[in-house]
Motif scaffolding. Structure first.
Motif, mmCIF file in Angstrom:
data_model
loop_
_atom_site.group_PDB
_atom_site.id
_atom_site.type_symbol
_atom_site.label_atom_id
_atom_site.label_comp_id
_atom_site.label_asym_id
_atom_site.label_seq_id
_atom_site.Cartn_x
_atom_site.Cartn_y
_atom_site.Cartn_z
ATOM 1 N N SER A 1 0.815 -1.209 0.000
ATOM 2 C CA SER A 1 0.000 0.000 0.000
ATOM 3 C C SER A 1 0.850 1.261 0.000
ATOM 4 O O SER A 1 0.356 2.346 -0.265
ATOM 5 C CB SER A 1 -0.928 0.006 1.226
ATOM 6 N N GLY A 2 2.136 1.152 0.332
ATOM 7 C CA GLY A 2 3.024 2.306 0.348
ATOM 8 C C GLY A 2 4.450 1.855 0.108
ATOM 9 O O GLY A 2 4.770 0.668 0.249
ATOM 10 N N PRO A 3 5.348 2.765 -0.256
ATOM 11 C CA PRO A 3 6.721 2.382 -0.607
ATOM 12 C C PRO A 3 7.504 1.760 0.545
ATOM 13 O O PRO A 3 8.438 0.990 0.310
ATOM 14 C CB PRO A 3 7.348 3.703 -1.059
ATOM 15 N N ASP A 4 7.163 2.083 1.794
ATOM 16 C CA ASP A 4 7.892 1.545 2.930
ATOM 17 C C ASP A 4 7.153 0.415 3.640
ATOM 18 O O ASP A 4 7.624 -0.102 4.659
ATOM 19 C CB ASP A 4 8.173 2.655 3.954
ATOM 20 N N LYS A 5 5.976 0.023 3.120
ATOM 21 C CA LYS A 5 5.195 -1.012 3.770
ATOM 22 C C LYS A 5 5.838 -2.374 3.558
ATOM 23 O O LYS A 5 6.055 -2.827 2.441
ATOM 24 C CB LYS A 5 3.761 -1.027 3.203
ATOM 25 N N ALA A 6 6.135 -3.050 4.698
ATOM 26 C CA ALA A 6 6.684 -4.408 4.660
ATOM 27 C C ALA A 6 7.953 -4.501 3.830
ATOM 28 O O ALA A 6 8.211 -5.514 3.196
ATOM 29 C CB ALA A 6 5.636 -5.400 4.145
ATOM 30 N N SER A 7 8.712 -3.410 3.794
ATOM 31 C CA SER A 7 9.961 -3.455 3.056
ATOM 32 C C SER A 7 11.091 -3.027 3.969
ATOM 33 O O SER A 7 10.908 -2.256 4.903
ATOM 34 C CB SER A 7 9.903 -2.524 1.825
ATOM 35 N N SER A 8 12.275 -3.528 3.702
ATOM 36 C CA SER A 8 13.424 -3.187 4.524
ATOM 37 C C SER A 8 14.692 -3.434 3.723
ATOM 38 O O SER A 8 14.672 -4.066 2.668
ATOM 39 C CB SER A 8 13.438 -4.011 5.813
ATOM 40 N N THR A 9 15.774 -2.909 4.219
ATOM 41 C CA THR A 9 17.072 -3.148 3.613
ATOM 42 C C THR A 9 18.021 -3.602 4.707
ATOM 43 O O THR A 9 17.735 -3.464 5.903
ATOM 44 C CB THR A 9 17.622 -1.864 2.963
ATOM 45 N N ALA A 10 19.143 -4.138 4.281
ATOM 46 C CA ALA A 10 20.130 -4.590 5.265
ATOM 47 C C ALA A 10 20.603 -3.423 6.125
ATOM 48 O O ALA A 10 20.783 -3.566 7.341
ATOM 49 C CB ALA A 10 21.306 -5.255 4.549
ATOM 50 N N ASP A 11 20.787 -2.262 5.519
ATOM 51 C CA ASP A 11 21.234 -1.093 6.284
ATOM 52 C C ASP A 11 20.191 -0.656 7.298
ATOM 53 O O ASP A 11 20.518 -0.301 8.441
ATOM 54 C CB ASP A 11 21.554 0.069 5.342
ATOM 55 N N ARG A 12 18.927 -0.678 6.885
ATOM 56 C CA ARG A 12 17.867 -0.272 7.802
ATOM 57 C C ARG A 12 17.749 -1.273 8.948
ATOM 58 O O ARG A 12 17.591 -0.878 10.107
ATOM 59 C CB ARG A 12 16.541 -0.185 7.049
ATOM 60 N N ARG A 13 17.811 -2.560 8.640
ATOM 61 C CA ARG A 13 17.734 -3.580 9.693
ATOM 62 C C ARG A 13 18.926 -3.461 10.639
ATOM 63 O O ARG A 13 18.794 -3.589 11.857
ATOM 64 C CB ARG A 13 17.679 -4.973 9.053
ATOM 65 N N ARG A 14 20.116 -3.182 10.079
ATOM 66 C CA ARG A 14 21.306 -3.014 10.908
ATOM 67 C C ARG A 14 21.143 -1.810 11.840
ATOM 68 O O ARG A 14 21.542 -1.854 13.012
ATOM 69 C CB ARG A 14 22.537 -2.841 10.021
ATOM 70 N N ALA A 15 20.545 -0.736 11.341
ATOM 71 C CA ALA A 15 20.327 0.448 12.169
ATOM 72 C C ALA A 15 19.337 0.153 13.300
ATOM 73 O O ALA A 15 19.500 0.639 14.429
ATOM 74 C CB ALA A 15 19.812 1.599 11.305
ATOM 75 N N GLN A 16 18.312 -0.653 12.999
ATOM 76 C CA GLN A 16 17.357 -1.022 14.035
ATOM 77 C C GLN A 16 18.031 -1.830 15.143
ATOM 78 O O GLN A 16 17.805 -1.584 16.341
ATOM 79 C CB GLN A 16 16.209 -1.830 13.417
ATOM 80 N N ILE A 17 18.853 -2.787 14.736
ATOM 81 C CA ILE A 17 19.558 -3.608 15.720
ATOM 82 C C ILE A 17 20.524 -2.760 16.539
ATOM 83 O O ILE A 17 20.663 -2.937 17.757
ATOM 84 C CB ILE A 17 20.299 -4.762 15.014
ATOM 85 N N GLU A 18 21.185 -1.814 15.891
ATOM 86 C CA GLU A 18 22.124 -0.937 16.592
ATOM 87 C C GLU A 18 21.399 -0.094 17.631
ATOM 88 O O GLU A 18 21.905 0.122 18.737
ATOM 89 C CB GLU A 18 22.845 -0.034 15.587
ATOM 90 N N THR A 19 20.195 0.383 17.296
ATOM 91 C CA THR A 19 19.408 1.175 18.239
ATOM 92 C C THR A 19 19.037 0.350 19.466
ATOM 93 O O THR A 19 19.159 0.810 20.611
ATOM 94 C CB THR A 19 18.135 1.702 17.561
ATOM 95 N N LEU A 20 18.583 -0.885 19.242
ATOM 96 C CA LEU A 20 18.229 -1.766 20.355
ATOM 97 C C LEU A 20 19.457 -2.104 21.194
ATOM 98 O O LEU A 20 19.392 -2.137 22.422
ATOM 99 C CB LEU A 20 17.575 -3.044 19.816
ATOM 100 N N LYS A 21 20.583 -2.345 20.520
ATOM 101 C CA LYS A 21 21.814 -2.657 21.251
ATOM 102 C C LYS A 21 22.224 -1.498 22.148
ATOM 103 O O LYS A 21 22.608 -1.699 23.313
ATOM 104 C CB LYS A 21 22.942 -2.974 20.270
ATOM 105 N N ASN A 22 22.155 -0.280 21.627
ATOM 106 C CA ASN A 22 22.541 0.887 22.414
ATOM 107 C C ASN A 22 21.650 1.057 23.642
ATOM 108 O O ASN A 22 22.120 1.445 24.720
ATOM 109 C CB ASN A 22 22.493 2.153 21.551
ATOM 110 N N ALA A 23 20.355 0.746 23.483
ATOM 111 C CA ALA A 23 19.443 0.835 24.624
ATOM 112 C C ALA A 23 19.814 -0.196 25.677
ATOM 113 O O ALA A 23 19.803 0.090 26.890
ATOM 114 C CB ALA A 23 18.001 0.627 24.153
ATOM 115 N N PHE A 24 20.142 -1.417 25.238
ATOM 116 C CA PHE A 24 20.522 -2.509 26.140
ATOM 117 C C PHE A 24 21.812 -2.144 26.881
ATOM 118 O O PHE A 24 21.884 -2.183 28.114
ATOM 119 C CB PHE A 24 20.688 -3.790 25.321
ATOM 120 N N VAL A 25 22.835 -1.757 26.132
ATOM 121 C CA VAL A 25 24.127 -1.414 26.736
ATOM 122 C C VAL A 25 23.975 -0.217 27.664
ATOM 123 O O VAL A 25 24.544 -0.184 28.769
ATOM 124 C CB VAL A 25 25.178 -1.127 25.645
ATOM 125 N N GLY A 26 23.185 0.769 27.235
ATOM 126 C CA GLY A 26 22.965 1.946 28.069
ATOM 127 C C GLY A 26 22.321 1.592 29.398
ATOM 128 O O GLY A 26 22.678 2.163 30.443
#
Length: 299
Positions: A158-183
């Motif tokens: 239904s939109g350009p970002d719906k159910a789509s992702s890239t390796a860079d975007r997924r890596r950024a998501q994981i990095e955000t979660l990691k920083n929250a955990f480490v913090g």
């Protein structure tokens, strides 16, 4: 005159005897009540089990147990009885918030049996003390997530970002979660840690003995030691222990195949089979043998 005096004397004697008898009777009735009040415990310590993989379904009853402990005036402290390798990032964070909310109202102490790693370690960070056994496995401060897969053939979004992702975007998501955990680790345990932020982010798994040395845990001890510590923190000299039963596990079907192997099937929620909902895991590794796990542990 003599008869009147004797009668008065007898009446006084009888009155005295009746008063003594009444006092004895009242004492006999009230003594058990007084003893019960004198021997009643100062309060209660609730032991709440965190066992197995942490998921959106298994975390709910644990949160309910924590809420009940906070709202029950007879509960003065909580012990988390932990034996978990971690689980989903979102579920682990929900449990962390529930533990933190409880720790704001009463002493919370954690006790790790075999494992208290990754998401389970995250969840018990708000505890004032973490007890471990020498061979317990703790740490693994990190996040894993599956790489994005290709779109389904003929799929229309239904939109350009719906159910789509890239390796860079997924890596950024994981990095955000990691920083929250480490913090969170640095915020709750920074004063005790012998590790730098970078070393914590390496996501190593430590044995309990090593974790006490580097500040990832506080004491070597049993669950009973943790209970005593929680009672001391709540200023309880005489206390009762209330143990919450671990939640019933469900949702997995184990199917034996003709080749002798076992297939694990988890049914998807109805109507959501085709939705791209990446699950980020706070787990320290796949299911392996004890020798394989110990071989990858920093002791």
């Amino acid at each position: 005159m003599s008869d009147s005096s004797d009668g008065l004397s007898l009446s006084r004697t009888q009155s005295y005897a009746l008063a003594v008898a009444a006092a004895i009777l009242v004492s006999a009735v009230l003594a058990p009540v007084a003893y019960e009040r004198a021997s009643a415990p100062d309060g209660r310590v609730a032991v709440i089990t965190v066992e197995g993989t942490i998921s959106s379904s298994t975390v709910v009853p644990i949160q309910e147990d924590l809420r009940e402990a906070r709202e029950n005036e007879s509960i003065d402290a909580v012990v988390l009885d932990v034996d978990s390798p971690g689980g989903g990032a979102a579920a682990s964070e929900q449990l962390y918030l529930s533990v933190q909310r409880t720790a704001e109202e009463m002493p919370v102490v954690a006790s790790v049996k075999s494992s208290g790693a990754s998401g389970a370690y995250y969840a018990m960070l708000p505890a004032r003390d973490i007890y471990v056994t020498p061979a317990s496995l703790v740490g693994s401060v990190g996040v894993r997530g599956a790489a994005p897969g290709p779109s389904l053939p003929g799929e229309i979004a239904s939109g350009p970002d719906k159910a789509s992702s890239t390796a860079d975007r997924r890596r950024a998501q994981i990095e955000t979660l990691k920083n929250a955990f480490v913090g969170s680790v640095m915020r709750h345990r920074g004063d005790d840690l012998e590790l730098t932020r970078e070393e914590v982010a390496h996501a190593k798994v430590y044995t309990g003995a090593r974790a006490v040395e580097n500040g990832m845990a506080d004491e070597i001890g049993s669950t009973q030691d943790a209970i005593q510590r929680a009672a001391d923190a709540a200023d309880l000299e005489d206390y009762e222990v209330v143990r919450k039963e671990p939640p019933t596990r469900g949702g997995l079907l184990l199917l034996s195949t003709e080749g002798g192997g076992t297939v694990v099937v988890e049914e998807s929620p109805v109507g959501y089979d085709a939705v791209d909902a990446p699950t980020f895991l706070m787990v320290y590794g796949d299911v392996r043998t004890t020798d394989e796990v110990i071989g990858n542990v920093s002791a």
